[in-house]
Design an enzyme around this catalytic site. Structure first.
Site, PDB file in Angstrom:
ATOM      1  N   LYS A 148      24.728 -16.814  41.458  1.00  0.00           N
ATOM      2  CA  LYS A 148      25.991 -16.063  41.417  1.00  0.00           C
ATOM      3  C   LYS A 148      27.068 -16.731  42.272  1.00  0.00           C
ATOM      4  O   LYS A 148      28.258 -16.485  42.084  1.00  0.00           O
ATOM      5  CB  LYS A 148      25.760 -14.617  41.834  1.00  0.00           C
ATOM      6  CG  LYS A 148      24.996 -13.853  40.751  1.00  0.00           C
ATOM      7  CD  LYS A 148      24.860 -12.392  41.025  1.00  0.00           C
ATOM      8  CE  LYS A 148      24.160 -11.696  39.863  1.00  0.00           C
ATOM      9  NZ  LYS A 148      22.737 -12.100  39.711  1.00  0.00           N
TER      10      LYS A 148
HETATM   11  C1  LIG Z   1      22.051 -12.190  38.430  1.00  0.00           C
HETATM   12  C2  LIG Z   1      20.835 -13.038  38.343  1.00  0.00           C
HETATM   13  C3  LIG Z   1      20.213 -13.331  37.095  1.00  0.00           C
HETATM   14  C4  LIG Z   1      20.701 -12.758  35.779  1.00  0.00           C
HETATM   15  O1  LIG Z   1      21.944 -13.236  35.362  1.00  0.00           O
HETATM   16  P1  LIG Z   1      22.815 -12.435  34.303  1.00  0.00           P
HETATM   17  O2  LIG Z   1      24.107 -13.141  34.229  1.00  0.00           O
HETATM   18  O3  LIG Z   1      22.950 -11.043  34.860  1.00  0.00           O
HETATM   19  O4  LIG Z   1      22.069 -12.438  33.016  1.00  0.00           O
HETATM   20  C5  LIG Z   1      19.101 -14.159  37.105  1.00  0.00           C
HETATM   21  N1  LIG Z   1      18.607 -14.661  38.265  1.00  0.00           N
HETATM   22  C6  LIG Z   1      19.165 -14.402  39.462  1.00  0.00           C
HETATM   23  C7  LIG Z   1      18.556 -14.981  40.696  1.00  0.00           C
HETATM   24  C8  LIG Z   1      20.293 -13.587  39.555  1.00  0.00           C
HETATM   25  O5  LIG Z   1      20.836 -13.335  40.751  1.00  0.00           O
END
Ligand SMILES: *Cc1c(COP(=O)(O)O)cnc(C)c1O
Length: 498
Positions: free
Chosen positions: A110
């Site tokens: 993120k």
């Molecule tokens: C948020 C997240 C995901 C999922 O991503 P999306 O965009 O919500 O599909 C997968 N792995 C980690 C470590 C995350 O923080």
């Protein structure tokens, strides 16, 4: 480029406004209205470095900012924040490639988008005659909070308040939130669980959208196109790295396997595909919360199912908000509106066979259990010396199922003509040290700090500095409040900000 709301064709805005709004009024999501307008010279883009690719792609999607501003914003977003030179390095493991998206400040993917969004928001204020400061409110179950704090800290004209459940996050997650020392950052524990925090925040958006004169509340959640678009960049980056290393020839198609929760990451992959990047299949990898696997195999979306807490908590989701964007393109505005209404009212909907067929031309849905994921962590480490976290390992296990053709009943198989497979790695194994040690069959120590050291002993790879440092840092944010006090707390913080 024009953005339109998925729920109202009359709401049309440019990107700056879409980024400030987050969500369109009436609950729709903003999408580029015309897919022809995103077609790009992908061959030109993959010749650039990460920042160059980001500039080229942002210029297409955020054309109202102007090239000069985009230049400045990309530089500001990725300067000194990522430990890897090319931001998202590609690593070979076994007969696949792993795209490491976690070299940012909080060691999870993120960071890539949350490094960009605050700068895009800050700049959009001036463009839209919007003079208020922005106060971001976030409820977090752990990971988003720290990434948002790192993104917004010290960004002019913005502030952030993160609410997390008292006693409900790991030590690592808590320290990542309570140690950052910036004047515009607040982290606060609430006496309640994540849902209480989330409900409390939603209520504040309704009740006090402008808590004090000169400050407006906003959110940083993953439906904001200012988070989605920066994620498109690393799909191009992966492709560029494969060409550069000689693993593929320019023009070859590749597969991406994406560990999915809210469908934001994989939706960015679909936009990359629509821009022209040669993609064979996008594999949507889910954990035991397999609502998307069922959907992509049967066209039936059904949230009325048990919610499982898994070892890949960031993928524990039953309503994947960003899927609405794909529905809008594939099923059209009218069906999308009707499906979203059915989802709200009955908890389920069924798309038509033609719509499903269209999706299955590029998407494959696969899920893997915690046990499958743990076996992948151990297996890949033993055979290739590469250590994955618990989210990446779900994707890896899904890739193995997909390759073996061991997909759920009713699956339409389109096969693949991919020259290489890229697994998106969304978190550093250090971030989920305890679950990773368990997967390896190792004893747990008494603390996150010791678990991290133990993982380091096994891999020999440095603990990312953002994680290694938190245990020694002073705790800055010590507030613990009741749910009922959230409103006055926010007003007080906004008074200081404004
Ligand atoms: C948020 C997240 C995901 C999922 O991503 P999306 O965009 O919500 O599909 C997968 N792995 C980690 C470590 C995350 O923080």
């Amino acid at each position: 480029m024009e953005y339109v709301s998925t729920r109202n064709k009359d709401i049309r805005v440019r990107s700056g406004k879409a980024i400030l709004d987050g969500q369109a009024s009436g609950g729709g999501l903003y999408v580029p209205a015309d897919l022809e307008a995103i077609k790009a010279d992908w061959r030109g883009i993959i010749k650039l470095d990460f920042r160059g690719m980001a500039k080229a792609i942002w210029n297409i999607f955020f054309d109202d900012y102007g090239e000069e501003a985009i230049d400045r914003l990309v530089e500001a977003s990725y300067k000194d924040k990522f430990s890897a030179q090319d931001i998202t390095p590609l690593v070979k493991a076994g007969d696949a490639y792993v795209l490491e998206l976690w070299h940012g400040p909080t060691s999870a993917f993120k960071d890539v988008a949350l490094s960009a969004l605050p700068n895009l928001m800050s700049a959009a204020r001036g463009m839209n005659g919007f003079t208020d400061d922005i106060m971001i409110l976030t409820a977090t179950s752990g990971d988003t909070g720290s990434a948002a704090i790192q993104g917004f800290r010290d960004v002019p004209g913005t502030g952030i308040i993160v609410f997390y459940p008292h006693g409900g996050v790991s030590d690592t997650q808590r320290l990542q939130m309570v140690t950052p020392d910036s004047a515009n950052v607040t982290a606060c524990a609430i006496r309640g669980n994540f849902d209480d925090a989330q409900t409390g925040v939603k209520k504040l958006f309704r009740e006090i959208p402008r808590p004090v004169e000169g400050v407006a509340l906003s959110s940083a959640n993953s439906i904001n196109i200012g988070r989605l678009v920066p994620q498109i960049v690393y799909y191009f980056s992966a492709y560029a790295q494969l060409v550069k290393s000689g693993a593929i020839t320019e023009g070859d198609k590749i597969d991406f396997v994406v560990p999915t929760g809210n469908f934001g990451d994989i939706m960015a992959g679909w936009y990359a595909f629509k821009m022209g990047l040669p993609v064979s299949r996008l594999v949507c990898a889910s954990n035991k919360n397999d609502v998307l696997t069922e959907f992509l195999n049967t066209g039936h979306y059904d949230r009325k199912r048990e919610f499982y807490k898994t070892t890949s908590p960031s993928m524990d989701i039953l309503v994947s908000s960003n899927l609405e964007r794909l529905l809008w393109y594939i099923c059209g505005p009218e069906h999308t509106l009707s499906y979203m209404k059915q989802l709200e009212e009955t908890g389920e909907y069924q798309i038509t066979d033609d719509e499903l067929f269209e999706m299955q031309k590029v998407f494959t849905g696969v899920f893997a259990s915690d046990e499958d994921g743990a076996a992948a962590i151990k297996g890949v480490f033993e055979s290739d010396g590469y250590l994955m976290d618990t989210h990446t390992s779900i994707a890896w296990a899904c890739m193995e199922k997909y390759r073996s053709g061991d997909s759920p009943e009713g699956t339409v198989s389109f096969g693949t003509d991919a020259a290489a497979t890229v697994v998106l790695s969304t978190a550093s194994p250090y971030k989920f040290s305890a679950a990773v040690l368990e997967a390896l069959g190792e004893e747990l120590t008494g603390s996150d700090e010791e678990n991290m050291k133990k993982v380091r002993g096994i891999t020999g790879a440095e603990v990312p500095s953002g994680l290694a440092g938190i245990f020694a840092k002073p705790v800055i944010h010590k507030d613990v409040i009741d749910i009922s006090a959230m409103k006055s707390y926010v007003i007080e913080k906004c008074t200081k900000q404004g």
